[in-house]
Design a protein around this motif. Structure first.
Motif, mmCIF file in Angstrom:
data_model
loop_
_atom_site.group_PDB
_atom_site.id
_atom_site.type_symbol
_atom_site.label_atom_id
_atom_site.label_comp_id
_atom_site.label_asym_id
_atom_site.label_seq_id
_atom_site.Cartn_x
_atom_site.Cartn_y
_atom_site.Cartn_z
ATOM 1 N N PHE A 95 7.717 -6.964 -2.250
ATOM 2 C CA PHE A 95 6.640 -6.234 -1.672
ATOM 3 C C PHE A 95 6.081 -5.265 -2.493
ATOM 4 O O PHE A 95 4.792 -5.149 -2.737
ATOM 5 N N GLY A 96 6.869 -4.379 -3.066
ATOM 6 C CA GLY A 96 6.565 -3.177 -4.046
ATOM 7 C C GLY A 96 5.886 -3.609 -5.182
ATOM 8 O O GLY A 96 4.892 -2.974 -5.478
ATOM 9 N N PHE A 97 6.556 -4.567 -5.950
ATOM 10 C CA PHE A 97 5.867 -5.129 -7.087
ATOM 11 C C PHE A 97 4.562 -5.649 -6.886
ATOM 12 O O PHE A 97 3.678 -5.652 -7.522
ATOM 13 N N HIS A 98 4.582 -6.623 -5.622
ATOM 14 C CA HIS A 98 3.074 -7.239 -5.341
ATOM 15 C C HIS A 98 2.024 -6.058 -5.402
ATOM 16 O O HIS A 98 1.011 -6.400 -5.733
ATOM 17 N N ASP A 99 2.334 -5.121 -4.312
ATOM 18 C CA ASP A 99 1.395 -4.198 -3.895
ATOM 19 C C ASP A 99 1.195 -3.248 -5.277
ATOM 20 O O ASP A 99 -0.034 -2.828 -5.500
ATOM 21 N N PHE A 100 2.205 -3.072 -6.042
ATOM 22 C CA PHE A 100 1.856 -2.276 -7.450
ATOM 23 C C PHE A 100 0.834 -3.181 -8.204
ATOM 24 O O PHE A 100 -0.141 -2.568 -8.937
ATOM 25 N N LEU A 101 0.905 -4.331 -8.385
ATOM 26 C CA LEU A 101 0.146 -5.134 -9.432
ATOM 27 C C LEU A 101 -1.279 -5.194 -8.649
ATOM 28 O O LEU A 101 -2.328 -5.009 -9.558
ATOM 29 N N LEU A 102 -1.563 -5.132 -7.328
ATOM 30 C CA LEU A 102 -2.858 -4.985 -7.111
ATOM 31 C C LEU A 102 -3.449 -3.819 -7.289
ATOM 32 O O LEU A 102 -4.573 -3.447 -7.572
ATOM 33 N N ALA A 103 -2.778 -2.650 -7.155
ATOM 34 C CA ALA A 103 -3.167 -1.106 -7.627
ATOM 35 C C ALA A 103 -3.684 -1.361 -8.980
ATOM 36 O O ALA A 103 -4.237 -0.361 -9.473
ATOM 37 N N LEU A 104 -2.651 -1.720 -9.623
ATOM 38 C CA LEU A 104 -2.673 -1.635 -11.359
ATOM 39 C C LEU A 104 -4.172 -2.425 -11.584
ATOM 40 O O LEU A 104 -4.808 -1.780 -12.690
ATOM 41 N N GLU A 105 -4.524 -3.416 -10.969
ATOM 42 C CA GLU A 105 -5.517 -4.203 -11.443
ATOM 43 C C GLU A 105 -6.876 -3.184 -10.943
ATOM 44 O O GLU A 105 -7.693 -3.091 -11.621
ATOM 45 N N ALA A 106 -6.793 -2.409 -9.921
ATOM 46 C CA ALA A 106 -7.798 -1.592 -9.457
ATOM 47 C C ALA A 106 -7.813 -0.533 -10.601
ATOM 48 O O ALA A 106 -9.111 -0.233 -11.177
ATOM 49 N N ALA A 107 -6.886 0.081 -11.028
ATOM 50 C CA ALA A 107 -6.784 1.141 -12.156
ATOM 51 C C ALA A 107 -7.109 0.527 -13.310
ATOM 52 O O ALA A 107 -8.265 1.304 -14.063
#
Ligand code: SF4
Ligand code: SF4
Ligand code: SF4
Ligand code: SF4
Lengths: 310, 289
Positions: free
Chosen positions: B191-203
């Motif tokens: 879960f953490g990694f998946h959500d992290f990738l989404l946030a990274l995309e935004a950054a």
């Protein structure tokens, strides 16, 4: 057909873990992952995609630079600062209000359709599932949540399912409202932290506003038993049944790492903690099923909630 | 220097990192931009005083001038206006304050008034930390407006730590677009990694340099770490999966207060952020690393 929504005032409470566990306990169920912002249920349930459909959001302005004279009128009229200095549009700021299209003397601006995300229907090992993928920078709108729920109803009709299990979005905003309206029961998941009780109260305010029967459950109750007691007291006062207290357990992560639900994981585990955890979830599910099948109770719950001041 | 603390999702420890970092450093400012649910002050317990009311314009129709032509309601993209046979009706909570209706009204019948949608508060001046938060009124949708007003209170001469809203939608982008550096808080689980990738995309979309704080370290596996190593993203800090820390969190106590050894770790983290920001700026201006 009945609908159950699982919500929590905030993310990270274990909502998805619990929804996944329920999915492996229930029969004849459609899953609806309405946490469209960060859709995590598919990570455990490994869906096979049947169909994908674009969801259109607000439109986006676009300037035809061949017609534009650079007069700057659009920049002055746009209240969202979305027209950049070189007369291109910042898609993250543009709200699609269309003011620039009428302000531009050269008719150089038009609005374009904009895809805000996709609604997906799939098949999982526990039944059909409706979920979504949101584009970066797109608002997790109630609209997308509503589309997911509509898709779930279609799936339920097609596969003759009796229950829709909704993994709700975090927060108490518009997406949550879209996720709970018209459901038969809402399970609010809470945590014994300084913000936990506060979030629970807001969630209950919302469900009582919509007059939806509500039950609660505390996750990781043993992190702070004093706070857990406060939550219990609140539930008693508000006339909300507290159906379970789940302990802080490593099984939730361990199961997640193996991409299993806690029920599946515990079935092959020799760890007594894991088995105990799964049993509490089983009892919780049995309670919920009973409430879902007992429609006469619905009236009673609504009344208690109506009389109560949030 | 403006440091945004973000994560794809709520509940990953974003507020914990923001608050503890701010308390570990001297002479910094802290801004709680999670305007729908500001949580920082639950850990700080400051006395707050209002500094600004955030307002949004909305139309008021002058019935003497209005010819009921319906142009305004036709124009409004958010269905905030409805043309009835004898009257134009406004639904304030749907209005985005774009000003379009007054622009298109041929009779000059639309007057714009402002209404309060939220408030900016700050910690009283004798507080140990310069702290500001924005609060969006319940039922209002324009979080970005409150965030923009809040960020205007940043004193550019000092480092500012910004607790971002959860998610990857407009409110976060408003913060990231403004930041010099983004700290993503995550845990190394699916879960953490998946959500992290989404946030990274935004950054990435906003071209902000990124570093990672691994929360509940020890839990899960090394997927976030492996990914960061491959992508050259620095791991700034590891917060272990510690029951003591979880307990302090549940009580609303910032753990640097009870576990002073953490002060230094947060200071080191800040040094790394400074270094990384300077590096990124140099890269931007010269095009070479
Ligand atoms: S559509 Fe509205 S928000 Fe978008 S650029 Fe035009 S005026 Fe600005
Ligand atoms: S108002 Fe029209 S012509 Fe003027 S700068 Fe904008 S797009 Fe160009
Ligand atoms: S200001 Fe914009 S959003 Fe509000 S009513 Fe007028 S046209 Fe609609
Ligand atoms: S556009 Fe102006 S005149 Fe026409 S209905 Fe609206 S307020 Fe009345």
């Amino acid at each position: 057909m009945r609908q159950l929504a699982i919500i929590s005032g905030k993310g990270g409470c274990g909502k998805t873990t619990l929804t996944a566990a329920f999915s492996s306990l229930s029969e004849n169920t459609v899953l609806a992952d309405c946490d469209v912002d960060a859709s995590d249920l598919p990570l455990i349930l490994k869906p096979q995609v049947l169909k994908t459909e674009d969801c259109l959001g607000l439109e986006l302005a676009s300037i035809d630079l061949k017609l534009c004279t650079g007069c700057g009128i659009c920049r002055e009229t746009c209240r969202f600062g979305a027209v950049l200095e070189n007369f291109t549009i910042n898609p993250y700021s543009c709200e699609g209000c269309a003011v620039c299209t009428v302000a531009c003397p050269e008719n150089a601006v038009s609005l374009m359709p904009r895809v805000s995300g996709q609604v997906i229907s799939s098949i999982t090992r526990f039944g059909p599932m409706a979920h979504a993928k949101l584009g970066t920078g797109e608002e997790a709108s109630g609209k997308l949540v509503t589309m997911v729920r509509k898709r779930a109803v279609e799936l339920a009709d097609r596969y003759s399912c009796k229950l829709i299990l909704i993994d709700g979005p975090p927060g108490t905003g518009c997406p949550v409202m879209a996720a709970i309206t018209g459901t038969d029961l809402v399970l609010v998941l809470s945590e014994p932290t300084v913000s936990g009780l506060h979030d629970l109260k807001r969630a209950v305010e919302l469900t009582s506003h919509f007059r939806i029967p509500t039950v609660a459950c505390i996750n990781r109750y043993d992190i702070n038993e004093k706070k857990s007691l406060e939550i219990e007291a609140f539930c008693r006062e508000a006339g909300i049944s507290l159906l379970a207290r789940l302990p802080y357990a490593d099984i939730t992560t361990e199961a997640m790492m193996e991409e299993k639900t806690v029920i599946e994981y515990a079935a092959h585990s020799r760890d007594t903690g894991a088995v105990e955890f799964a049993n509490i979830v089983r009892n919780l599910w049995a309670e919920i099923e009973m409430r879902l099948s007992d429609s006469s109770k619905k009236e009673m719950y609504s009344k208690t909630l109506l009389d109560r001041k949030p | 220097m403006k440091i945004a603390i973000a994560s794809g999702k709520g509940g990953t420890g974003k507020t914990t990192v923001a608050v503890n970092l701010a308390l570990a450093l001297e002479d910094v400012q802290l801004f709680d931009c999670d305007v729908e649910e500001p949580n920082c002050n639950l850990f700080l317990g400051f006395e707050l005083e209002p500094v600004e009311e955030v307002t949004c314009l909305f139309p008021e129709i002058n019935t003497d001038k209005c010819t009921l032509c319906g142009n305004c309601a036709d124009f409004c993209r958010y269905n905030a206006l409805a043309a009835l046979p004898k009257k134009i009706l406004l639904f304030p909570s749907l209005c985005h304050g774009c000003g379009g209706c007054s622009f298109v009204c041929p009779a000059g019948a639309v007057e714009e008034k402002s209404r309060s949608i939220g408030i900016i508060e700050k910690a009283s001046s004798d507080a140990s930390l310069k702290f500001f938060q924005g609060v969006l009124n319940i039922g209002e949708a324009m979080a970005t407006l409150v965030i923009r007003s809040l960020l205007r209170h940043i004193d550019e001469s000092k480092p500012a730590i910004i607790d971002s809203p959860p998610g990857t939608a407009c409110p976060v982008l408003a913060v990231l677009g403004f930041a010099d550096y983004c700290v993503l808080v995550t845990e190394s689980t699916p879960f953490g990694f998946h959500d992290f990738l989404l946030a990274l995309e935004a950054a990435k979309a906003l071209k902000v340099p990124v570093g990672v704080v691994l929360n509940r370290d020890g839990l899960g596996d090394s997927r976030v770490e492996d990914f960061c190593r491959a992508e050259g993203i620095p791991i700034l800090l590891r917060i272990p999966n510690d029951r003591m820390i979880a307990r302090l969190y549940s009580e609303g106590i910032p753990f640097v207060k009870e576990m002073p050894e953490w002060k230094e770790k947060f200071e080191d983290m800040f040094e790394t952020i400074k270094f990384e920001t300077i590096k990124a700026l140099a890269f931007k201006s010269t095009g070479v690393q």
